[in-house]
Design a protein around this motif. Structure first.
Motif, PDB file in Angstrom:
ATOM      1  N   LEU A 134       0.826  -1.210   0.000  1.00 27.85           N
ATOM      2  CA  LEU A 134       0.000   0.000   0.000  1.00 27.85           C
ATOM      3  C   LEU A 134       0.859   1.259   0.000  1.00 27.85           C
ATOM      4  O   LEU A 134       0.509   2.251  -0.643  1.00 27.85           O
ATOM      5  N   LEU A 135       1.978   1.216   0.699  1.00 30.48           N
ATOM      6  CA  LEU A 135       2.895   2.352   0.700  1.00 30.48           C
ATOM      7  C   LEU A 135       3.429   2.609  -0.703  1.00 30.48           C
ATOM      8  O   LEU A 135       3.434   3.748  -1.170  1.00 30.48           O
ATOM      9  N   PHE A 136       3.866   1.556  -1.394  1.00 34.94           N
ATOM     10  CA  PHE A 136       4.385   1.724  -2.747  1.00 34.94           C
ATOM     11  C   PHE A 136       3.296   2.197  -3.707  1.00 34.94           C
ATOM     12  O   PHE A 136       3.556   3.019  -4.580  1.00 34.94           O
ATOM     13  N   ALA A 137       2.076   1.688  -3.544  1.00 36.12           N
ATOM     14  CA  ALA A 137       0.979   2.130  -4.394  1.00 36.12           C
ATOM     15  C   ALA A 137       0.700   3.615  -4.190  1.00 36.12           C
ATOM     16  O   ALA A 137       0.475   4.357  -5.158  1.00 36.12           O
ATOM     17  N   SER A 138       0.728   4.072  -2.937  1.00 36.53           N
ATOM     18  CA  SER A 138       0.493   5.495  -2.683  1.00 36.53           C
ATOM     19  C   SER A 138       1.635   6.346  -3.220  1.00 36.53           C
ATOM     20  O   SER A 138       1.407   7.443  -3.729  1.00 36.53           O
ATOM     21  N   ILE A 139       2.863   5.847  -3.145  1.00 38.19           N
ATOM     22  CA  ILE A 139       3.997   6.593  -3.702  1.00 38.19           C
ATOM     23  C   ILE A 139       3.848   6.734  -5.210  1.00 38.19           C
ATOM     24  O   ILE A 139       4.055   7.817  -5.773  1.00 38.19           O
ATOM     25  N   PHE A 140       3.471   5.640  -5.908  1.00 41.49           N
ATOM     26  CA  PHE A 140       3.253   5.719  -7.349  1.00 41.49           C
ATOM     27  C   PHE A 140       2.123   6.690  -7.686  1.00 41.49           C
ATOM     28  O   PHE A 140       2.193   7.431  -8.662  1.00 41.49           O
ATOM     29  N   PHE A 141       1.072   6.702  -6.866  1.00 46.24           N
ATOM     30  CA  PHE A 141      -0.041   7.637  -7.094  1.00 46.24           C
ATOM     31  C   PHE A 141       0.435   9.083  -6.975  1.00 46.24           C
ATOM     32  O   PHE A 141       0.139   9.913  -7.842  1.00 46.24           O
ATOM     33  N   PHE A 142       1.171   9.382  -5.920  1.00 47.45           N
ATOM     34  CA  PHE A 142       1.637  10.755  -5.728  1.00 47.45           C
ATOM     35  C   PHE A 142       2.660  11.175  -6.780  1.00 47.45           C
ATOM     36  O   PHE A 142       2.697  12.332  -7.201  1.00 47.45           O
ATOM     37  N   ILE A 143       3.492  10.242  -7.218  1.00 45.96           N
ATOM     38  CA  ILE A 143       4.416  10.544  -8.312  1.00 45.96           C
ATOM     39  C   ILE A 143       3.633  10.874  -9.574  1.00 45.96           C
ATOM     40  O   ILE A 143       3.955  11.828 -10.295  1.00 45.96           O
ATOM     41  N   GLY A 144       2.595  10.098  -9.851  1.00 48.09           N
ATOM     42  CA  GLY A 144       1.752  10.357 -11.021  1.00 48.09           C
ATOM     43  C   GLY A 144       1.074  11.711 -10.946  1.00 48.09           C
ATOM     44  O   GLY A 144       1.003  12.438 -11.948  1.00 48.09           O
ATOM     45  N   MET A 145       0.576  12.078  -9.778  1.00 50.93           N
ATOM     46  CA  MET A 145      -0.074  13.379  -9.628  1.00 50.93           C
ATOM     47  C   MET A 145       0.936  14.514  -9.812  1.00 50.93           C
ATOM     48  O   MET A 145       0.622  15.542 -10.419  1.00 50.93           O
ATOM     49  N   ALA A 146       2.144  14.346  -9.303  1.00 55.88           N
ATOM     50  CA  ALA A 146       3.181  15.373  -9.460  1.00 55.88           C
ATOM     51  C   ALA A 146       3.587  15.511 -10.922  1.00 55.88           C
ATOM     52  O   ALA A 146       3.742  16.631 -11.429  1.00 55.88           O
ATOM     53  N   ILE A 147       3.735  14.393 -11.611  1.00 57.71           N
ATOM     54  CA  ILE A 147       4.097  14.443 -13.033  1.00 57.71           C
ATOM     55  C   ILE A 147       2.983  15.094 -13.843  1.00 57.71           C
ATOM     56  O   ILE A 147       3.254  15.900 -14.742  1.00 57.71           O
ATOM     57  N   LYS A 148       1.740  14.770 -13.525  1.00 57.12           N
ATOM     58  CA  LYS A 148       0.613  15.384 -14.232  1.00 57.12           C
ATOM     59  C   LYS A 148       0.642  16.905 -14.059  1.00 57.12           C
ATOM     60  O   LYS A 148       0.438  17.648 -15.026  1.00 57.12           O
ATOM     61  N   ASP A 149       0.909  17.364 -12.850  1.00 58.49           N
ATOM     62  CA  ASP A 149       0.950  18.801 -12.583  1.00 58.49           C
ATOM     63  C   ASP A 149       2.105  19.470 -13.324  1.00 58.49           C
ATOM     64  O   ASP A 149       1.933  20.541 -13.910  1.00 58.49           O
ATOM     65  N   VAL A 150       3.274  18.847 -13.318  1.00 58.59           N
ATOM     66  CA  VAL A 150       4.432  19.421 -14.006  1.00 58.59           C
ATOM     67  C   VAL A 150       4.195  19.480 -15.510  1.00 58.59           C
ATOM     68  O   VAL A 150       4.508  20.481 -16.162  1.00 58.59           O
ATOM     69  N   LEU A 151       3.646  18.405 -16.085  1.00 59.07           N
ATOM     70  CA  LEU A 151       3.372  18.397 -17.523  1.00 59.07           C
ATOM     71  C   LEU A 151       2.349  19.460 -17.901  1.00 59.07           C
ATOM     72  O   LEU A 151       2.451  20.090 -18.959  1.00 59.07           O
ATOM     73  N   LYS A 152       1.367  19.663 -17.036  1.00 57.29           N
ATOM     74  CA  LYS A 152       0.327  20.665 -17.312  1.00 57.29           C
ATOM     75  C   LYS A 152       0.909  22.081 -17.262  1.00 57.29           C
ATOM     76  O   LYS A 152       0.630  22.908 -18.135  1.00 57.29           O
ATOM     77  N   GLN A 153       1.735  22.373 -16.281  1.00 57.24           N
ATOM     78  CA  GLN A 153       2.284  23.713 -16.132  1.00 57.24           C
ATOM     79  C   GLN A 153       3.376  24.025 -17.141  1.00 57.24           C
ATOM     80  O   GLN A 153       3.603  25.180 -17.472  1.00 57.24           O
ATOM     81  N   ALA A 154       4.060  22.996 -17.660  1.00 54.15           N
ATOM     82  CA  ALA A 154       5.167  23.220 -18.588  1.00 54.15           C
ATOM     83  C   ALA A 154       4.721  23.223 -20.042  1.00 54.15           C
ATOM     84  O   ALA A 154       5.550  23.424 -20.929  1.00 54.15           O
ATOM     85  N   ASN A 155       3.442  22.990 -20.303  1.00 60.62           N
ATOM     86  CA  ASN A 155       2.907  22.949 -21.666  1.00 60.62           C
ATOM     87  C   ASN A 155       3.702  21.995 -22.559  1.00 60.62           C
ATOM     88  O   ASN A 155       4.148  22.345 -23.644  1.00 60.62           O
ATOM     89  N   VAL A 156       3.872  20.779 -22.080  1.00 60.18           N
ATOM     90  CA  VAL A 156       4.613  19.759 -22.820  1.00 60.18           C
ATOM     91  C   VAL A 156       3.749  19.278 -23.986  1.00 60.18           C
ATOM     92  O   VAL A 156       2.548  19.077 -23.822  1.00 60.18           O
ATOM     93  N   PRO A 157       4.346  19.083 -25.180  1.00 60.67           N
ATOM     94  CA  PRO A 157       3.562  18.597 -26.314  1.00 60.67           C
ATOM     95  C   PRO A 157       3.027  17.182 -26.061  1.00 60.67           C
ATOM     96  O   PRO A 157       3.558  16.446 -25.230  1.00 60.67           O
ATOM     97  N   PRO A 158       1.974  16.805 -26.791  1.00 59.61           N
ATOM     98  CA  PRO A 158       1.341  15.495 -26.554  1.00 59.61           C
ATOM     99  C   PRO A 158       2.293  14.307 -26.690  1.00 59.61           C
ATOM    100  O   PRO A 158       2.190  13.343 -25.927  1.00 59.61           O
ATOM    101  N   PHE A 159       3.217  14.343 -27.650  1.00 61.62           N
ATOM    102  CA  PHE A 159       4.153  13.232 -27.799  1.00 61.62           C
ATOM    103  C   PHE A 159       5.031  13.088 -26.554  1.00 61.62           C
ATOM    104  O   PHE A 159       5.270  11.976 -26.074  1.00 61.62           O
ATOM    105  N   GLY A 160       5.500  14.186 -26.023  1.00 56.44           N
ATOM    106  CA  GLY A 160       6.318  14.148 -24.811  1.00 56.44           C
ATOM    107  C   GLY A 160       5.547  13.640 -23.614  1.00 56.44           C
ATOM    108  O   GLY A 160       6.075  12.891 -22.787  1.00 56.44           O
ATOM    109  N   ARG A 161       4.279  14.021 -23.525  1.00 56.15           N
ATOM    110  CA  ARG A 161       3.440  13.532 -22.428  1.00 56.15           C
ATOM    111  C   ARG A 161       3.269  12.019 -22.513  1.00 56.15           C
ATOM    112  O   ARG A 161       3.321  11.321 -21.503  1.00 56.15           O
ATOM    113  N   LYS A 162       3.072  11.515 -23.742  1.00 52.95           N
ATOM    114  CA  LYS A 162       2.900  10.069 -23.910  1.00 52.95           C
ATOM    115  C   LYS A 162       4.169   9.320 -23.509  1.00 52.95           C
ATOM    116  O   LYS A 162       4.095   8.261 -22.890  1.00 52.95           O
TER     117      LYS A 162
END
Length: 73
Positions: A16-44
């Motif tokens: 459960l700890l590792f699952a929560s860490i992966f979730f928070f990493i995903g949320m942080a990456i989503k926020d960074v990609l959104k704020q940096a205006n990364v193109p769709p290919f880079g996001r994929k």
């Protein structure tokens, strides 16, 4: 009763700890990609790398379970 199942509780808690860490990493990456205006290919590519990391962790757990089940410890 608790002492008898301590290993099981510990492994579930660790998973459960590792699952929560992966979730928070995903949320942080989503926020960074959104704020940096990364193109769709880079996001994929970024999400593919994150998914492969999670898949590797899951594969490791499945391999470990199969080895422990067959007695190859």
């Amino acid at each position: 009763m608790l002492y008898e199942h301590f290993d099981l509780i510990e492994s579930i808690g660790l998973d459960l700890l590792f699952a929560s860490i992966f979730f928070f990493i995903g949320m942080a990456i989503k926020d960074v990609l959104k704020q940096a205006n990364v193109p769709p290919f880079g996001r994929k590519i970024v999400w593919l790398v994150l998914f492969l990391g999670c898949a590797g962790f899951i594969a490791k757990g499945l391999i470990q379970l199969s080895w422990e089940g067959s007695g190859l410890n």
